[in-house]
Design a protein around this motif. Structure first.
Motif: not given
Lengths: 317, 292
Positions: B239-252, B254-255
């Motif tokens: 899922s592309m939208p899933g990957a985008l949301l997942g990426g943002l979620a992981l970034g936040v 971790e931060s």
């Protein structure tokens, strides 16, 4: 049958006497490391090969075993040899909840979950400095200055793992394991409680892996989280060793371990840090052209030859 | 409050670039149903390609990525064509064979790079490397902001490609049902080759964007493999939208973990999320989106 027994007796004799003839400690060290990897491979093979649950996190059990021994010295000043008694139960105790959680998942998802768990152990042991001494690791004074005592201890552990795998796989358990590997739904439909039998494969596997971990602490005398909990150098390497030798074969892990050590040591002198390159190439070639590993393909070849001799009716057991 | 804002902003910016790398992985996993443990190694090779461009010819990393992407596209196509597609016809006991093949590829790529560049840490120092600007009290690192914007541009382009072009539709059809796509006249083996190439090119793009922010050494690939896995599972496979949301979620995540727990435990946060999603939300964010 008689020939097999003679072969085994000869093998045991060679294993006992051969290292006495080696004068160079380095050569004895290589033999010990082959036994270490062969035993780790045996342990993994029980779960990953026979029961088909490819764990990518066995470094967790190895590291737990090693740290059980190391922390006894570090905190209590007790001889790390007691770790050989403590390590395996500790690894097994952690394996139980890990198994209960991860066996809900199948195939690649199980692989990923175990991979993540192994990494979590590495990170926790790196960061929990008060308890584990963190990335500085644990250094002990080795008990023996000579290699031979270690060789015989490791040989005994290897023999134990070999007997254990053989006995388990030749019993009813072995059939249950293979049926779960081949088709879990069908196995469950026939009344095999899959999760329980997967645990019967995981717990001994973790026990042996923890035992080898504890031995490693005693032998190498230095551990740190990045070595013993390593994903690439332990978890994945165990799988590659078994793969190379032959998944779900009794002697496969030993053969794979010998190939791995021979290749990486031979090239260490020439290439230094990149000694793993030839091994990586070999891994690709084996998977593409000998998917069942050296022992697996040998067995297949043997069957084919035997079949030609006796006609296709006689299927050797 | 400023600290929270700071953590969230840099998490989102970094997460956008992680998402680009993860889209490469989720694309490959969706179409081929394979686990690609070499993905991080492809990111690493892409980073080295961009690094060479910078070091040898002084090409800016944001331009160098357009050299690295076609190179990695080619490399990805070759790996798929001559290794992974071959494996489909090889019988073996463990279905995990293909995972192990990608491990082999990862080992070979990593060790080859080590052979050439040694294990030394390298970095790219551009004129804008240390520059920051302020956005309502929150300081923003220039390479992070630029990288994020380019990553979003690529995401949009990928979205257009997958939804508007014939080839893109073939890729999505193969991901949904390989057999049915074959019956409809889709050349599935070719599609898999192109998909893997595309995945590798996205890995190179993401890696190049991160190059001004990270130290570069041959083993950095593991880091990106782990992150893209977490994102892929979090977002839902393919899922592309899933990957985008997942990426943002992981970034936040971790931060925030790095800010409020500790730098060392930051990666544990991601892995724990990964396990929880794997166990309790096997379809990832994709299944949540679909439920709406």
């Amino acid at each position: 049958m008689g020939r097999k027994k003679w072969l085994l007796a000869a093998g045991v004799l060679v294993a006992l006497v051969f290292p006495l003839g080696l004068r160079v400690p380095y050569h004895q060290h290589i033999l010990i490391m082959i036994l270490v990897w062969a035993t780790l491979g045996n342990a993994w093979n029980l779960l990953g090969g026979y029961a088909g649950q490819a764990s990518f996190g066995h470094a967790a059990f190895f590291g737990l075993g090693a740290y059980s021994a190391g922390l006894l010295v570090h905190h209590l000043g007790i001889s790390p040899w007691w770790g050989m008694l403590l390590g395996p139960p500790v690894a097994t105790a952690f394996a139980l909840p890990i198994g209960l959680v991860c066996f809900r998942l199948r195939g690649p998802y199980f692989a990923l979950a175990t991979l993540a768990l192994g990494e979590i152990f590495r990170l926790v042991f790196t960061n929990w400095v008060a308890f584990t001494n963190g990335a500085r690791g644990i250094l002990i004074l080795p008990e023996f200055t000579r290699k031979l005592p270690y060789y015989y201890i490791m040989l005994a552990i290897f023999a134990l793992s070999l007997v254990m795998v053989r006995v388990m796989v030749n019993s009813k358990l072995g059939y249950y394991f293979v049926s779960i590997r081949e088709d879990q739904d069908a196995a469950e439909a026939l009344g095999i409680p899959a999760t329980r039998y997967k645990l019967y494969a995981l717990l001994p596997s973790a026990f042996i892996t923890g035992l080898v971990g504890a031995f490693y602490m005693n032998y190498v005398a230095f551990i740190d989280p990045h070595v013993v909990f390593s994903l690439g150098d332990v978890s994945v390497m165990i799988i590659l060793v078994v793969m190379m030798g032959g998944v779900a074969t009794l002697w496969g892990p030993a053969v794979g371990a010998a190939i791995y050590l021979a290749l990486s040591e031979a090239f260490r002198a020439r290439f230094g840090a990149v000694s793993l390159l030839p091994f990586g190439v070999l891994v690709c070639l084996v998977i593409l052209f000998m998917p069942n590993g050296v022992m697996g393909e040998a067995a297949r070849l043997g069957k084919r030859l035997a079949g030609r001799r006796e006609g296709w009716g006689g299927e050797p057991a | 409050m400023v600290l929270l804002g700071q953590a969230v902003v840099s998490g989102i910016l970094l997460g956008g670039m992680y998402a680009l790398i993860a889209m490469g992985m989720t694309l490959v996993m969706g179409v081929m149903k394979i686990i690609n443990l070499a993905h991080g190694a492809l990111v690493m090779v892409g980073m080295y390609a961009t690094y060479i461009c910078f070091q040898q010819w002084g090409i800016d990393p944001y331009l160098g990525m357009f050299v690295a992407m076609p190179l990695l596209f080619l490399l990805g196509c070759l790996i798929q064509r001559f290794m992974i597609n071959r494996l489909l016809h090889v019988e073996s006991i463990l279905p995990e064979n293909q995972v192990l093949l990608t491990v082999g590829v990862m080992l070979v790529l990593t060790e080859l790079v080590r052979l050439v560049f040694r294990s030394d840490y390298r970095s790219v120092a551009t004129a804008y490397s240390g520059k920051t600007f302020f956005l309502g009290g929150v300081s923003v690192n220039v390479p992070m902001a630029v990288g994020f914007l380019i990553a979003m541009g690529f995401t949009y382009a990928l979205h257009l490609f997958l939804t508007r072009t014939d080839l893109g539709r073939s890729i999505r059809a193969t991901a949904q049902d390989r057999e049915a796509a074959l019956y409809m006249g889709v050349n599935a083996p070719r599609v898999t080759v192109i998909t893997f190439g595309l995945g590798a090119a996205l890995a190179a793009a993401g890696g190049s964007l991160l190059l001004p922010l990270f130290y570069l050494w041959p083993d950095i690939g593991h880091l990106f493999t782990a992150k893209s896995f977490i994102i892929t599972i979090l977002g839902g496979m393919g899922s592309m939208p899933g990957a985008l949301l997942g990426g943002l979620a992981l970034g936040v995540a971790e931060s925030l973990g790095a800010t409020y727990i500790s730098m060392g435990y930051k990666d544990v946060v991601g892995l724990v999320i990964f396990l929880l999603v794997l166990l309790f939300l096997p379809g990832g964010l994709k299944s949540l989106l679909a439920r709406r």
